[in-house]
Design an enzyme around this catalytic site. Structure first.
Site, PDB file in Angstrom:
ATOM      1  CB  CYS A 131      15.155   1.757   2.886  1.00 24.35           C
ATOM      2  SG  CYS A 131      13.577   1.030   3.312  1.00 24.35           S
ATOM      3  NE  ARG A 185      13.038  -3.378   3.151  1.00 23.09           N
ATOM      4  CZ  ARG A 185      12.478  -3.029   2.017  1.00 23.09           C
ATOM      5  NH1 ARG A 185      12.479  -1.784   1.638  1.00 23.09           N
ATOM      6  NH2 ARG A 185      11.931  -3.931   1.250  1.00 23.09           N
TER       7      ARG A 185
HETATM    8  C1  UD1 Z   1      10.117  -7.747   0.202  1.00 25.80           C
HETATM    9  C2  UD1 Z   1       9.803  -6.993  -1.055  1.00 25.80           C
HETATM   10  C3  UD1 Z   1       9.047  -5.712  -0.736  1.00 25.80           C
HETATM   11  C4  UD1 Z   1       7.822  -6.039   0.100  1.00 25.80           C
HETATM   12  C5  UD1 Z   1       8.194  -6.873   1.313  1.00 25.80           C
HETATM   13  C6  UD1 Z   1       6.992  -7.344   2.118  1.00 25.80           C
HETATM   14  C7  UD1 Z   1      11.650  -7.555  -2.511  1.00 25.80           C
HETATM   15  C8  UD1 Z   1      12.849  -7.092  -3.239  1.00 25.80           C
HETATM   16  N1  UD1 Z   1      11.037  -6.651  -1.732  1.00 25.80           N
HETATM   17  O1  UD1 Z   1      10.971  -6.918   0.973  1.00 25.80           O
HETATM   18  O2  UD1 Z   1       8.657  -5.101  -1.952  1.00 25.80           O
HETATM   19  O3  UD1 Z   1       7.233  -4.842   0.541  1.00 25.80           O
HETATM   20  O4  UD1 Z   1       8.920  -8.042   0.896  1.00 25.80           O
HETATM   21  O5  UD1 Z   1       6.128  -8.068   1.309  1.00 25.80           O
HETATM   22  O6  UD1 Z   1      11.203  -8.682  -2.670  1.00 25.80           O
HETATM   23  N2  UD1 Z   1      12.538  -7.859   8.994  1.00 25.80           N
HETATM   24  C9  UD1 Z   1      13.290  -7.976  10.143  1.00 25.80           C
HETATM   25  N3  UD1 Z   1      14.528  -8.580  10.062  1.00 25.80           N
HETATM   26  C10 UD1 Z   1      15.007  -9.083   8.893  1.00 25.80           C
HETATM   27  C11 UD1 Z   1      14.215  -8.971   7.724  1.00 25.80           C
HETATM   28  C12 UD1 Z   1      12.978  -8.341   7.808  1.00 25.80           C
HETATM   29  O7  UD1 Z   1      12.879  -7.538  11.218  1.00 25.80           O
HETATM   30  O8  UD1 Z   1      16.118  -9.630   8.881  1.00 25.80           O
HETATM   31  C13 UD1 Z   1      11.213  -7.179   9.050  1.00 25.80           C
HETATM   32  C14 UD1 Z   1      11.175  -5.920   8.193  1.00 25.80           C
HETATM   33  O9  UD1 Z   1      11.676  -4.808   8.887  1.00 25.80           O
HETATM   34  C15 UD1 Z   1       9.702  -5.787   7.890  1.00 25.80           C
HETATM   35  C16 UD1 Z   1       9.242  -7.247   7.835  1.00 25.80           C
HETATM   36  O10 UD1 Z   1      10.254  -8.011   8.453  1.00 25.80           O
HETATM   37  O11 UD1 Z   1       9.044  -5.152   8.947  1.00 25.80           O
HETATM   38  C17 UD1 Z   1       8.997  -7.788   6.442  1.00 25.80           C
HETATM   39  O12 UD1 Z   1      10.158  -7.600   5.675  1.00 25.80           O
HETATM   40  P1  UD1 Z   1      10.577  -8.604   4.528  1.00 25.80           P
HETATM   41  O13 UD1 Z   1       9.482  -9.605   4.272  1.00 25.80           O
HETATM   42  O14 UD1 Z   1      11.926  -9.106   4.814  1.00 25.80           O
HETATM   43  O15 UD1 Z   1      10.647  -7.627   3.280  1.00 25.80           O
HETATM   44  P2  UD1 Z   1      11.781  -7.528   2.197  1.00 25.80           P
HETATM   45  O16 UD1 Z   1      12.247  -8.897   1.829  1.00 25.80           O
HETATM   46  O17 UD1 Z   1      12.761  -6.516   2.627  1.00 25.80           O
END
Ligand code: UD1
Length: 415
Positions: free
Chosen positions: A116, A121
Protein backbone atom coordinates in the site's frame (compact mmCIF):
# COMPACT_ATOMS: atom_id res chain seq x y z
CA UNK A 1 -11.22 13.50 -8.64
CA UNK A 2 -11.77 16.21 -6.05
CA UNK A 3 -9.38 18.88 -4.84
CA UNK A 4 -9.50 21.00 -1.69
CA UNK A 5 -8.97 24.71 -2.15
CA UNK A 6 -7.78 26.20 1.13
CA UNK A 7 -7.29 29.89 1.83
CA UNK A 8 -4.90 29.83 4.74
CA UNK A 9 -3.91 32.25 7.42
CA UNK A 10 -7.15 32.39 9.42
CA UNK A 11 -7.14 31.16 12.99
CA UNK A 12 -9.60 28.37 13.82
CA UNK A 13 -12.27 29.11 16.42
CA UNK A 14 -15.17 27.04 17.68
CA UNK A 15 -16.32 23.60 18.63
CA UNK A 16 -16.67 20.38 16.65
CA UNK A 17 -17.98 16.96 17.58
CA UNK A 18 -15.58 14.21 16.45
CA UNK A 19 -17.15 11.39 14.44
CA UNK A 20 -16.89 7.66 15.16
CA UNK A 21 -13.56 5.87 14.78
CA UNK A 22 -12.78 4.25 11.44
CA UNK A 23 -10.32 1.78 12.90
CA UNK A 24 -12.87 0.67 15.51
CA UNK A 25 -15.79 0.28 13.17
CA UNK A 26 -14.05 -1.76 10.42
CA UNK A 27 -13.32 -4.83 12.61
CA UNK A 28 -16.71 -4.37 14.29
CA UNK A 29 -18.42 -4.63 10.89
CA UNK A 30 -16.44 -7.82 10.23
CA UNK A 31 -17.55 -9.10 13.66
CA UNK A 32 -21.21 -8.61 12.67
CA UNK A 33 -20.73 -11.59 10.38
CA UNK A 34 -20.34 -13.86 13.42
CA UNK A 35 -23.76 -13.13 14.91
CA UNK A 36 -26.93 -14.82 13.65
CA UNK A 37 -29.03 -11.73 14.32
CA UNK A 38 -29.35 -8.00 13.80
CA UNK A 39 -26.53 -5.69 14.88
CA UNK A 40 -27.06 -1.95 15.14
CA UNK A 41 -23.87 0.10 15.10
CA UNK A 42 -24.49 3.67 16.24
CA UNK A 43 -22.19 6.63 15.53
CA UNK A 44 -20.93 4.75 12.48
CA UNK A 45 -18.97 7.23 10.33
CA UNK A 46 -19.95 7.51 6.66
CA UNK A 47 -16.54 6.83 5.08
CA UNK A 48 -15.55 5.17 1.84
CA UNK A 49 -13.90 2.34 3.84
CA UNK A 50 -17.16 1.78 5.73
CA UNK A 51 -19.15 1.73 2.48
CA UNK A 52 -16.69 -0.83 1.10
CA UNK A 53 -17.17 -2.99 4.22
CA UNK A 54 -20.95 -2.85 3.80
CA UNK A 55 -20.51 -3.95 0.16
CA UNK A 56 -18.44 -6.93 1.33
CA UNK A 57 -21.10 -7.89 3.90
CA UNK A 58 -23.81 -7.69 1.23
CA UNK A 59 -21.75 -9.79 -1.13
CA UNK A 60 -21.53 -12.43 1.63
CA UNK A 61 -25.33 -12.52 1.88
CA UNK A 62 -25.94 -10.19 4.82
CA UNK A 63 -28.41 -7.32 4.99
CA UNK A 64 -26.27 -4.24 5.54
CA UNK A 65 -27.69 -0.75 5.33
CA UNK A 66 -27.20 2.72 6.66
CA UNK A 67 -29.97 4.28 8.75
CA UNK A 68 -28.91 7.85 9.54
CA UNK A 69 -25.93 7.85 11.91
CA UNK A 70 -26.23 4.07 12.38
CA UNK A 71 -25.72 1.03 10.23
CA UNK A 72 -27.75 -2.13 10.60
CA UNK A 73 -26.24 -5.49 9.69
CA UNK A 74 -28.17 -8.73 9.75
CA UNK A 75 -26.01 -11.81 9.26
CA UNK A 76 -28.70 -14.37 10.07
CA UNK A 77 -28.06 -16.26 6.88
CA UNK A 78 -24.74 -15.48 5.20
CA UNK A 79 -24.13 -17.61 2.13
CA UNK A 80 -20.85 -16.41 0.72
CA UNK A 81 -17.28 -17.07 1.71
CA UNK A 82 -15.33 -15.38 -1.08
CA UNK A 83 -14.58 -11.70 -1.47
CA UNK A 84 -13.83 -10.74 -5.08
CA UNK A 85 -10.71 -8.77 -5.97
CA UNK A 86 -12.70 -5.69 -6.87
CA UNK A 87 -14.13 -5.41 -3.33
CA UNK A 88 -10.82 -6.33 -1.66
CA UNK A 89 -9.08 -3.55 -3.56
CA UNK A 90 -11.61 -0.94 -2.46
CA UNK A 91 -10.44 -1.19 1.10
CA UNK A 92 -6.88 -1.89 2.18
CA UNK A 93 -7.86 -3.43 5.49
CA UNK A 94 -10.40 -5.87 4.01
CA UNK A 95 -8.19 -8.78 5.19
CA UNK A 96 -9.89 -8.14 8.53
CA UNK A 97 -12.84 -10.17 7.19
CA UNK A 98 -10.71 -13.32 6.95
CA UNK A 99 -11.06 -14.65 10.52
CA UNK A 100 -14.78 -13.92 10.71
CA UNK A 101 -15.63 -15.51 7.33
CA UNK A 102 -13.56 -18.59 8.06
CA UNK A 103 -15.04 -18.95 11.54
CA UNK A 104 -18.63 -18.58 10.42
CA UNK A 105 -18.50 -20.40 7.07
CA UNK A 106 -15.69 -22.92 7.57
CA UNK A 107 -13.87 -21.54 4.53
CA UNK A 108 -12.80 -18.22 3.10
CA UNK A 109 -11.34 -16.97 -0.14
CA UNK A 110 -9.82 -13.53 -0.59
CA UNK A 111 -7.23 -12.00 -2.84
CA UNK A 112 -4.08 -11.15 -0.87
CA UNK A 113 -3.90 -7.42 -0.20
CA UNK A 114 -0.92 -5.97 -2.05
CA UNK A 115 1.51 -3.35 -0.82
CA UNK A 116 0.00 0.00 0.00
CA UNK A 117 1.05 3.59 -0.02
CA UNK A 118 2.69 3.18 3.41
CA UNK A 119 5.07 0.53 2.03
CA UNK A 120 4.77 -3.26 2.06
CA UNK A 121 1.89 -4.42 4.24
CA UNK A 122 2.51 -8.07 5.02
CA UNK A 123 -0.19 -10.34 6.50
CA UNK A 124 2.08 -13.15 7.69
CA UNK A 125 1.02 -12.65 11.32
CA UNK A 126 -2.67 -12.84 10.36
CA UNK A 127 -2.03 -16.11 8.53
CA UNK A 128 0.10 -17.66 11.25
CA UNK A 129 -2.70 -16.93 13.75
CA UNK A 130 -5.20 -18.69 11.46
CA UNK A 131 -2.81 -21.63 11.08
CA UNK A 132 -2.29 -21.83 14.85
CA UNK A 133 -6.07 -22.17 15.18
CA UNK A 134 -5.98 -25.14 12.81
CA UNK A 135 -7.02 -23.35 9.62
CA UNK A 136 -5.43 -24.58 6.41
CA UNK A 137 -4.09 -21.63 4.41
CA UNK A 138 -3.26 -21.93 0.72
CA UNK A 139 -1.68 -19.00 -1.05
CA UNK A 140 -1.85 -19.18 -4.83
CA UNK A 141 -2.20 -16.77 -7.77
CA UNK A 142 -2.30 -13.75 -5.50
CA UNK A 143 -5.26 -15.32 -3.70
CA UNK A 144 -5.79 -16.87 -0.29
CA UNK A 145 -7.92 -19.90 0.45
CA UNK A 146 -8.50 -20.88 4.04
CA UNK A 147 -10.57 -23.74 5.40
CA UNK A 148 -11.05 -25.93 8.42
CA UNK A 149 -12.84 -26.15 11.71
CA UNK A 150 -10.96 -23.95 14.15
CA UNK A 151 -9.84 -25.00 17.62
CA UNK A 152 -8.53 -22.85 20.46
CA UNK A 153 -4.77 -22.38 20.60
CA UNK A 154 -1.96 -20.31 22.09
CA UNK A 155 -1.11 -17.61 19.57
CA UNK A 156 2.09 -15.66 20.13
CA UNK A 157 2.47 -12.63 17.88
CA UNK A 158 6.06 -11.68 17.09
CA UNK A 159 4.96 -8.03 17.08
CA UNK A 160 1.78 -6.45 18.40
CA UNK A 161 0.01 -6.03 15.05
CA UNK A 162 -3.40 -4.38 15.37
CA UNK A 163 -4.95 -6.19 12.39
CA UNK A 164 -3.48 -9.60 13.28
CA UNK A 165 -4.76 -9.26 16.88
CA UNK A 166 -8.24 -8.41 15.57
CA UNK A 167 -8.25 -11.26 13.04
CA UNK A 168 -7.10 -13.71 15.70
CA UNK A 169 -9.87 -12.54 18.07
CA UNK A 170 -12.51 -12.79 15.33
CA UNK A 171 -11.41 -16.29 14.34
CA UNK A 172 -11.07 -17.49 17.94
CA UNK A 173 -14.69 -16.60 18.72
CA UNK A 174 -15.79 -19.48 16.45
CA UNK A 175 -13.06 -21.94 17.57
CA UNK A 176 -13.66 -24.88 19.89
CA UNK A 177 -12.04 -24.20 23.26
CA UNK A 178 -9.87 -21.43 24.65
CA UNK A 179 -7.49 -19.20 22.67
CA UNK A 180 -4.81 -17.03 24.22
CA UNK A 181 -3.24 -14.24 22.18
CA UNK A 182 0.12 -13.17 23.62
CA UNK A 183 1.85 -9.92 22.63
CA UNK A 184 -1.53 -8.66 21.47
CA UNK A 185 -1.84 -5.05 20.29
CA UNK A 186 -3.14 -2.81 23.09
CA UNK A 187 -4.78 -0.14 20.91
CA UNK A 188 -8.13 1.27 22.12
CA UNK A 189 -9.70 -0.16 18.94
CA UNK A 190 -8.96 -3.67 20.28
CA UNK A 191 -10.88 -2.79 23.44
CA UNK A 192 -13.77 -1.57 21.27
CA UNK A 193 -13.79 -4.87 19.39
CA UNK A 194 -13.82 -6.83 22.66
CA UNK A 195 -16.69 -4.68 23.95
CA UNK A 196 -18.69 -5.31 20.79
CA UNK A 197 -17.99 -9.07 20.76
CA UNK A 198 -19.02 -9.24 24.42
CA UNK A 199 -22.26 -7.42 23.58
CA UNK A 200 -22.96 -10.21 21.08
CA UNK A 201 -22.46 -12.85 23.79
CA UNK A 202 -18.83 -13.78 23.08
CA UNK A 203 -16.47 -14.47 25.97
CA UNK A 204 -13.40 -12.30 25.40
CA UNK A 205 -11.23 -10.66 28.04
CA UNK A 206 -7.89 -8.95 28.40
CA UNK A 207 -8.15 -6.39 25.55
CA UNK A 208 -6.04 -3.35 26.38
CA UNK A 209 -3.38 -5.63 27.86
CA UNK A 210 -0.87 -7.82 26.01
CA UNK A 211 -2.74 -11.06 26.68
CA UNK A 212 -6.23 -11.63 25.32
CA UNK A 213 -8.25 -14.74 26.10
CA UNK A 214 -11.19 -15.95 24.02
CA UNK A 215 -13.46 -18.81 25.04
CA UNK A 216 -14.79 -19.92 21.69
CA UNK A 217 -18.22 -21.05 20.57
CA UNK A 218 -20.28 -19.09 23.08
CA UNK A 219 -23.79 -18.72 21.62
CA UNK A 220 -23.95 -15.36 19.83
CA UNK A 221 -26.87 -13.07 19.11
CA UNK A 222 -27.42 -9.64 17.59
CA UNK A 223 -26.54 -6.53 19.57
CA UNK A 224 -26.21 -2.78 19.68
CA UNK A 225 -23.02 -0.76 20.00
CA UNK A 226 -21.98 2.88 19.86
CA UNK A 227 -18.62 3.53 18.21
CA UNK A 228 -16.39 5.91 20.22
CA UNK A 229 -14.91 9.02 18.64
CA UNK A 230 -11.96 8.76 16.28
CA UNK A 231 -8.75 9.65 18.13
CA UNK A 232 -6.83 10.25 14.89
CA UNK A 233 -9.46 12.63 13.54
CA UNK A 234 -9.24 14.46 16.87
CA UNK A 235 -5.43 14.55 16.62
CA UNK A 236 -5.75 15.97 13.09
CA UNK A 237 -8.06 18.80 14.20
CA UNK A 238 -5.74 19.64 17.11
CA UNK A 239 -2.80 19.75 14.69
CA UNK A 240 -4.84 21.95 12.33
CA UNK A 241 -5.50 24.44 15.13
CA UNK A 242 -1.84 24.32 16.19
CA UNK A 243 -0.85 25.14 12.61
CA UNK A 244 -3.45 27.84 11.95
CA UNK A 245 -3.56 29.24 15.50
CA UNK A 246 -6.75 29.96 17.39
CA UNK A 247 -8.88 28.16 19.97
CA UNK A 248 -10.84 25.00 19.29
CA UNK A 249 -12.90 22.59 21.32
CA UNK A 250 -13.42 18.94 20.35
CA UNK A 251 -16.28 17.09 21.97
CA UNK A 252 -17.11 13.42 22.21
CA UNK A 253 -13.45 12.35 22.43
CA UNK A 254 -11.90 10.31 25.22
CA UNK A 255 -8.84 12.44 26.06
CA UNK A 256 -7.03 9.40 27.52
CA UNK A 257 -6.77 7.93 24.01
CA UNK A 258 -4.94 11.08 22.87
CA UNK A 259 -2.62 11.83 25.75
CA UNK A 260 0.65 11.30 23.83
CA UNK A 261 -0.52 13.72 21.12
CA UNK A 262 -1.72 16.41 23.51
CA UNK A 263 1.52 16.06 25.51
CA UNK A 264 3.58 16.93 22.42
CA UNK A 265 1.34 19.87 21.51
CA UNK A 266 1.55 21.18 25.07
CA UNK A 267 5.32 20.91 25.01
CA UNK A 268 5.34 22.85 21.73
CA UNK A 269 3.59 25.73 23.46
CA UNK A 270 -0.14 25.11 22.98
CA UNK A 271 -2.53 25.41 25.90
CA UNK A 272 -4.39 22.10 26.07
CA UNK A 273 -7.15 21.35 28.52
CA UNK A 274 -8.63 17.86 28.61
CA UNK A 275 -11.82 17.05 30.48
CA UNK A 276 -14.22 14.11 30.20
CA UNK A 277 -16.49 16.36 28.10
CA UNK A 278 -14.04 18.01 25.71
CA UNK A 279 -10.48 18.73 24.67
CA UNK A 280 -9.67 22.43 24.20
CA UNK A 281 -6.58 23.72 22.47
CA UNK A 282 -5.39 27.30 22.26
CA UNK A 283 -2.43 28.32 20.14
CA UNK A 284 -1.35 31.95 20.00
CA UNK A 285 2.40 31.80 19.40
CA UNK A 286 4.73 30.00 17.00
CA UNK A 287 5.31 26.37 18.03
CA UNK A 288 8.58 25.51 19.71
CA UNK A 289 10.61 22.43 18.76
CA UNK A 290 10.06 19.43 21.03
CA UNK A 291 12.13 16.36 21.98
CA UNK A 292 12.07 13.51 19.41
CA UNK A 293 8.63 12.17 18.52
CA UNK A 294 8.92 8.40 18.07
CA UNK A 295 5.94 6.49 16.74
CA UNK A 296 5.20 3.28 18.64
CA UNK A 297 2.41 0.83 19.30
CA UNK A 298 -0.20 2.11 21.77
CA UNK A 299 0.18 3.63 24.31
CA UNK A 300 3.08 5.21 22.40
CA UNK A 301 2.72 8.05 19.91
CA UNK A 302 0.41 6.88 17.07
CA UNK A 303 1.93 6.58 13.60
CA UNK A 304 -1.34 7.89 12.14
CA UNK A 305 -0.90 11.20 13.99
CA UNK A 306 2.69 11.65 12.79
CA UNK A 307 1.90 13.41 9.47
CA UNK A 308 -0.55 16.02 10.86
CA UNK A 309 1.75 16.75 13.78
CA UNK A 310 4.70 17.14 11.43
CA UNK A 311 2.70 19.69 9.44
CA UNK A 312 2.09 21.67 12.63
CA UNK A 313 5.76 21.57 13.66
CA UNK A 314 6.83 22.64 10.16
CA UNK A 315 5.64 26.14 10.97
CA UNK A 316 7.36 27.24 14.13
CA UNK A 317 10.54 28.35 15.76
CA UNK A 318 12.44 25.19 16.58
CA UNK A 319 13.68 21.86 15.39
CA UNK A 320 11.88 18.55 15.96
CA UNK A 321 13.06 15.05 15.08
CA UNK A 322 10.46 12.45 14.09
CA UNK A 323 11.27 8.74 14.10
CA UNK A 324 8.74 6.56 12.26
CA UNK A 325 8.96 3.07 13.71
CA UNK A 326 5.77 1.44 12.38
CA UNK A 327 5.60 1.89 8.60
CA UNK A 328 8.40 2.13 6.06
CA UNK A 329 7.06 4.77 3.67
CA UNK A 330 5.31 7.20 5.85
CA UNK A 331 6.98 10.44 4.80
CA UNK A 332 5.31 10.99 1.43
CA UNK A 333 3.82 14.23 2.69
CA UNK A 334 7.31 15.68 3.24
CA UNK A 335 8.06 16.67 -0.37
CA UNK A 336 4.62 18.23 -0.63
CA UNK A 337 5.11 20.20 2.60
CA UNK A 338 8.42 21.39 1.12
CA UNK A 339 6.48 22.91 -1.80
CA UNK A 340 4.73 25.03 0.81
CA UNK A 341 8.05 26.23 2.20
CA UNK A 342 8.68 23.63 4.93
CA UNK A 343 12.28 22.68 5.73
CA UNK A 344 12.31 18.94 6.46
CA UNK A 345 15.17 16.48 5.86
CA UNK A 346 14.47 12.78 5.74
CA UNK A 347 16.94 9.97 6.18
CA UNK A 348 15.43 6.50 6.45
CA UNK A 349 13.05 6.40 9.39
CA UNK A 350 14.12 9.83 10.65
CA UNK A 351 12.75 13.22 9.61
CA UNK A 352 14.22 16.41 10.99
CA UNK A 353 11.81 19.33 10.87
CA UNK A 354 13.29 22.83 11.06
CA UNK A 355 10.38 25.12 11.87
CA UNK A 356 10.00 28.07 9.49
CA UNK A 357 8.20 31.33 10.32
CA UNK A 358 5.88 31.12 7.29
CA UNK A 359 4.41 28.51 4.95
CA UNK A 360 2.92 29.59 1.62
CA UNK A 361 0.17 28.27 -0.61
CA UNK A 362 1.06 25.80 -3.38
CA UNK A 363 -0.40 23.02 -5.51
CA UNK A 364 0.15 19.77 -3.62
CA UNK A 365 -1.03 16.18 -3.91
CA UNK A 366 -2.20 13.82 -1.16
CA UNK A 367 -0.60 10.38 -1.55
CA UNK A 368 -2.29 8.73 1.43
CA UNK A 369 -4.99 9.33 4.04
CA UNK A 370 -3.10 10.92 6.94
CA UNK A 371 -0.45 12.49 4.71
CA UNK A 372 -3.31 14.22 2.88
CA UNK A 373 -4.76 15.45 6.15
CA UNK A 374 -1.32 16.82 7.04
CA UNK A 375 -1.30 18.90 3.83
CA UNK A 376 -4.69 20.37 4.75
CA UNK A 377 -3.39 21.25 8.24
CA UNK A 378 -0.37 22.99 6.71
CA UNK A 379 -2.57 24.78 4.17
CA UNK A 380 -4.70 26.24 6.96
CA UNK A 381 -1.60 27.78 8.49
CA UNK A 382 -0.07 28.90 5.18
CA UNK A 383 -0.28 32.33 3.57
CA UNK A 384 -2.32 32.32 0.37
CA UNK A 385 -4.20 29.61 -1.46
CA UNK A 386 -3.31 25.91 -1.47
CA UNK A 387 -4.85 23.30 -3.76
CA UNK A 388 -4.67 19.79 -2.27
CA UNK A 389 -5.55 17.10 -4.82
CA UNK A 390 -6.18 13.42 -4.05
CA UNK A 391 -9.11 14.12 -1.72
CA UNK A 392 -10.39 10.53 -2.17
CA UNK A 393 -7.60 9.45 0.20
CA UNK A 394 -9.04 11.69 2.93
CA UNK A 395 -12.56 10.38 2.25
CA UNK A 396 -11.38 6.98 3.53
CA UNK A 397 -11.02 8.33 7.04
CA UNK A 398 -12.70 11.74 7.46
CA UNK A 399 -16.47 11.94 7.19
CA UNK A 400 -16.54 15.60 6.24
CA UNK A 401 -13.15 17.18 6.65
CA UNK A 402 -14.13 20.37 4.85
CA UNK A 403 -17.43 20.69 6.77
CA UNK A 404 -15.79 20.28 10.18
CA UNK A 405 -12.97 22.69 9.36
CA UNK A 406 -15.38 25.22 7.85
CA UNK A 407 -17.39 25.03 11.09
CA UNK A 408 -14.20 26.12 12.85
CA UNK A 409 -13.92 29.11 10.51
CA UNK A 410 -11.56 27.69 7.89
CA UNK A 411 -11.88 28.78 4.26
CA UNK A 412 -11.91 25.38 2.58
CA UNK A 413 -13.96 24.03 -0.25
CA UNK A 414 -14.03 20.90 -2.36
CA UNK A 415 -13.98 21.36 -6.13
C1 UD1 B 1 -3.76 -0.49 11.90
C2 UD1 B 1 -4.55 0.74 11.54
C3 UD1 B 1 -3.64 1.81 10.97
C4 UD1 B 1 -2.50 2.08 11.94
C5 UD1 B 1 -1.79 0.80 12.32
C6 UD1 B 1 -0.73 0.99 13.39
C7 UD1 B 1 -6.71 -0.16 10.92
C8 UD1 B 1 -7.70 -0.39 9.86
N1 UD1 B 1 -5.55 0.39 10.55
O1 UD1 B 1 -3.20 -0.98 10.69
O2 UD1 B 1 -4.40 2.99 10.77
O3 UD1 B 1 -1.57 2.94 11.32
O4 UD1 B 1 -2.75 -0.15 12.83
O5 UD1 B 1 -1.29 1.57 14.52
O6 UD1 B 1 -6.96 -0.40 12.10
N2 UD1 B 1 3.00 -6.36 10.17
C9 UD1 B 1 3.68 -7.49 9.76
N3 UD1 B 1 2.96 -8.63 9.49
C10 UD1 B 1 1.62 -8.69 9.65
C11 UD1 B 1 0.93 -7.53 10.08
C12 UD1 B 1 1.66 -6.37 10.33
O7 UD1 B 1 4.91 -7.47 9.62
O8 UD1 B 1 1.02 -9.75 9.41
C13 UD1 B 1 3.75 -5.10 10.43
C14 UD1 B 1 3.33 -3.98 9.48
O9 UD1 B 1 4.03 -4.04 8.27
C15 UD1 B 1 3.68 -2.75 10.28
C16 UD1 B 1 3.44 -3.21 11.72
O10 UD1 B 1 3.39 -4.62 11.69
O11 UD1 B 1 5.04 -2.44 10.13
C17 UD1 B 1 2.17 -2.68 12.36
O12 UD1 B 1 1.08 -3.01 11.54
P1 UD1 B 1 -0.35 -3.31 12.13
O13 UD1 B 1 -0.40 -2.99 13.60
O14 UD1 B 1 -0.76 -4.66 11.70
O15 UD1 B 1 -1.23 -2.24 11.36
P2 UD1 B 1 -2.60 -2.45 10.63
O16 UD1 B 1 -3.47 -3.36 11.46
O17 UD1 B 1 -2.35 -2.78 9.22
Amino acid sequence: MSTYIVEGGRPLEGSVRVHGAKNSVLPILAACLLAPGECVIHNCPDLSDVRASLDILRRLGCRAERQGEAVVVDASAPVGWDVPDSLMREMRSSVIFLGAILGRMGQAQLCAPGGCELGPRPIDLHLSAIRALGGAVEEADGGLRCSGRLRGADIVLSLPSVGATENAMLAAVSADGVTTITNAAREPEIVDLQNFLTALGARVRGAGSSIITVEGRAPLHGGTYTVPADRIVAATYLAAAACAGGEVELTGVDWRRLSTVTAVLREAGCAVESTPAAIRLGCHAPLRGVPPVRTAPYPGFPTDAQPPLMAAMAKGSGCTVFVENIFESRYRHVDELARMGADIRVEGRVAVVYGVPRLHGARVRAADLRGGAALVCAALGAEGVTAVSGVHHMDRGYQCLEGDLAALGAEIRRV
